[in-house]
Design an enzyme around this catalytic site. Structure first.
Site, PDB file in Angstrom:
ATOM      1  N   TYR A  23       2.475  -4.291   4.918  1.00 48.42           N
ATOM      2  CA  TYR A  23       2.316  -3.618   3.629  1.00 48.42           C
ATOM      3  C   TYR A  23       3.403  -4.107   2.680  1.00 48.42           C
ATOM      4  CZ  TYR A  23       2.168  -0.069   0.061  1.00 48.42           C
ATOM      5  OH  TYR A  23       2.061   0.560  -1.151  1.00 48.42           O
ATOM      6  N   GLU A  47       0.256  -3.736  -5.494  1.00 48.27           N
ATOM      7  CA  GLU A  47       0.209  -3.252  -4.113  1.00 48.27           C
ATOM      8  C   GLU A  47      -0.686  -4.163  -3.277  1.00 48.27           C
ATOM      9  OE1 GLU A  47      -2.162   0.175  -3.037  1.00 48.27           O
ATOM     10  OE2 GLU A  47      -0.516   0.972  -1.850  1.00 48.27           O
TER      11      GLU A  47
END
Ligand code: ADP
Ligand code: MG
Length: 444
Positions: free
Chosen positions: A155, A243
């Site tokens: 992530y 993101e």
């Protein structure tokens, strides 16, 4: 989903909170004040490519046949698997359900025919995920990608973090899943590194992040190059959020990273210098009331109550919404006409308020300063002529040119054959009560 993470998560929580996506299903709006332009994944991927960031090959399609054609081309170019992804602004698509009954808004396919069949059950239906409301969001487009063999899902995000007053890079080895869940269950797995806005991502920053993501030293150069390019995009495009989830390690090499999913949001205040990006916004996904207000240059946010509010100044608008709630009503919107609105804009504001069929009455609350009461009154009169105001109107005017404003309304009420139901009330609270009373008499 809860909107607040436990305080103990501190900085990570602040950073993670700002990653929340903004679903924008028409008619079912997210009631938030901050408004950032959000692009669809396929648009975000195009942008990443422009900055030399690794993304899978692929293209967007609006019909099942177009999806077939893209899949066919990718196959001929050597793709083994094909990935089909619904394009909506909310995340969690992989685990979502479509109103066609299809489970999963992200599908792994082996043939172009399979892509076409799944696409038929996606396009034109709504996708409900953990991040949408129960009605989900309409799928108008699908993205067809080559499949990549993912060894590990990581992530990575860049967001602005108030507590550092700077951008931060958020990194975690727990990729591919909801980061807010990771923040709750395993906060230590989230690394947050502030970035000096003057110098950008230094070699030290990049190395620290790469190591936190579990790469060894030999992988640092390639991973840092990708991190630096992501940061370059973040700054150059006035992004508020980049993101990447998952930021994947592929089987090509231990340092062969790829941005498998991307979500980018941009600062609305930068619209004037990011015109190309803002022209990519899909207005069909916006709340139609907000789209109309946007066009008219009004500061409007749709809510789901029954009393339309037209106010000048954000503080007064908030207070008006509160007092409506206090007296048993529910605000239908936040609308700040500010100091610079003209008569046409005021009339347009009434048009938008009245077009909302939940709205049963309108409360105008103006404290004239820069905005003059007579101008608001003229807007009301113009709206009454053009829009034909059919619902009760409660007007509370005070401040600059208040007498003139009241006179304009009083004259309009006398000289007309088109009757409008207006009550002019001087006191703020009494005005709010009167607006709420119109709803109560409606219900009983
Ligand atoms: P969402 O976050 O909305 O569920 P993602 O794009 O992250 O959508 O897709 C969900 C999962 O599907 C990813 O975590 C990954 O495991 C898998 N996936 C997506 N795209 C690919 C791809 N091109 N190749 C292989 N797996 C993929
Ligand atoms: Mg994802």
């Amino acid at each position: 989903m809860s909107t607040l993470l436990p305080q103990r998560l501190g900085v990570a929580a602040v950073a993670v909170r700002s990653l929340r996506r903004a679903p924008a299903a028409p008619g079912h709006q997210l009631h938030q004040q901050l408004r950032f332009l959000s692009l669809q994944e396929y648009q975000s991927k195009d942008l990443l490519r422009r900055y030399g960031i690794n993304v899978q090959k692929g293209a967007v399609a609006s019909t099942a046949d177009e999806a077939f054609a893209v899949a066919d081309r990718l196959k001929r170019e050597g793709a083994t698997d094909l990935i089909l992804k619904c394009q909506i602004l909310a995340g969690g698509r992989g685990k979502g359900t479509l109103t066609s009954g299809l489970r999963g808004g992200v599908k792994i396919c082996s043939t172009p025919t399979e892509v076409r069949d799944f696409a038929k059950d996606m396009i034109g239906y709504r996708l409900i995920t953990q991040q949408t409301d129960e009605l989900g969001e309409e799928v108008n487009k699908v993205l067809v990608h080559e499949g990549v063999n993912i060894v590990k899902e990581l992530y990575l995000a860049i967001v602005l973090d108030r507590s550092y007053a700077s951008p931060v890079i958020v990194a975690s080895t727990q990729g591919g899943m909801d980061i807010e869940q990771v923040a709750e269950t395993d906060p230590d797995a989230i690394h947050v590194r502030p970035i000096d806005i003057d110098t950008g991502v230094s070699d030290n920053d990049a190395r620290a992040i790469a190591l936190a993501l579990g790469f060894d030293d030999s992988c640092v150069p390639k991973v840092s190059q990708q991190l630096k390019r992501l940061y370059e995009l973040f700054v150059a495009c006035d992004a508020t959020q980049v993101e990447i989830n998952p930021f994947a390690i592929t089987d090509v090499a231990p340092d062969a990273v790829m941005c498998v999913d991307a979500k980018i949001a941009f600062d609305d205040s930068a619209k004037y210098r990011q015109q190309e990006l803002f022209s990519m916004e899909d207005e069909s996904l916006m709340d139609p009331r907000e789209a109309a207000a946007h066009k008219a240059g009004l500061n409007y946010i749709g809510l789901d109550g029954n009393i339309g509010c037209l106010v000048n100044g954000a503080g007064l608008a908030m207070a008006t919404m509160d007092i409506i709630k206090l007296h048993g009503g529910s605000p239908a919107n936040f609308l700040d006409v500010g100091g610079g609105a003209n008569r046409q804009q005021v009339a347009e504001a009434f048009r938008i308020l009245q077009a909302d069929d939940k709205v049963r009455s309108i409360l105008v609350n103006i404290f004239g300063g820069i905005m003059r009461c007579d101008l608001i009154a003229e807007g009301i009169v113009q709206a009454a002529e053009e829009v034909e105001l059919k619902i009760p109107l409660v007007v509370r005017l005070n401040g600059t040119n208040v007498e003139k404003g009241r006179r304009i309304i009083a004259e309009r009420m006398v000289n007309t054959d088109k009757k409008i139901d207006i009550q002019v009330i001087d006191d703020f609270e009494e005005a709010a009560k009167a607006a709420c009373a119109t709803i109560q008499s409606d219900v009983t």
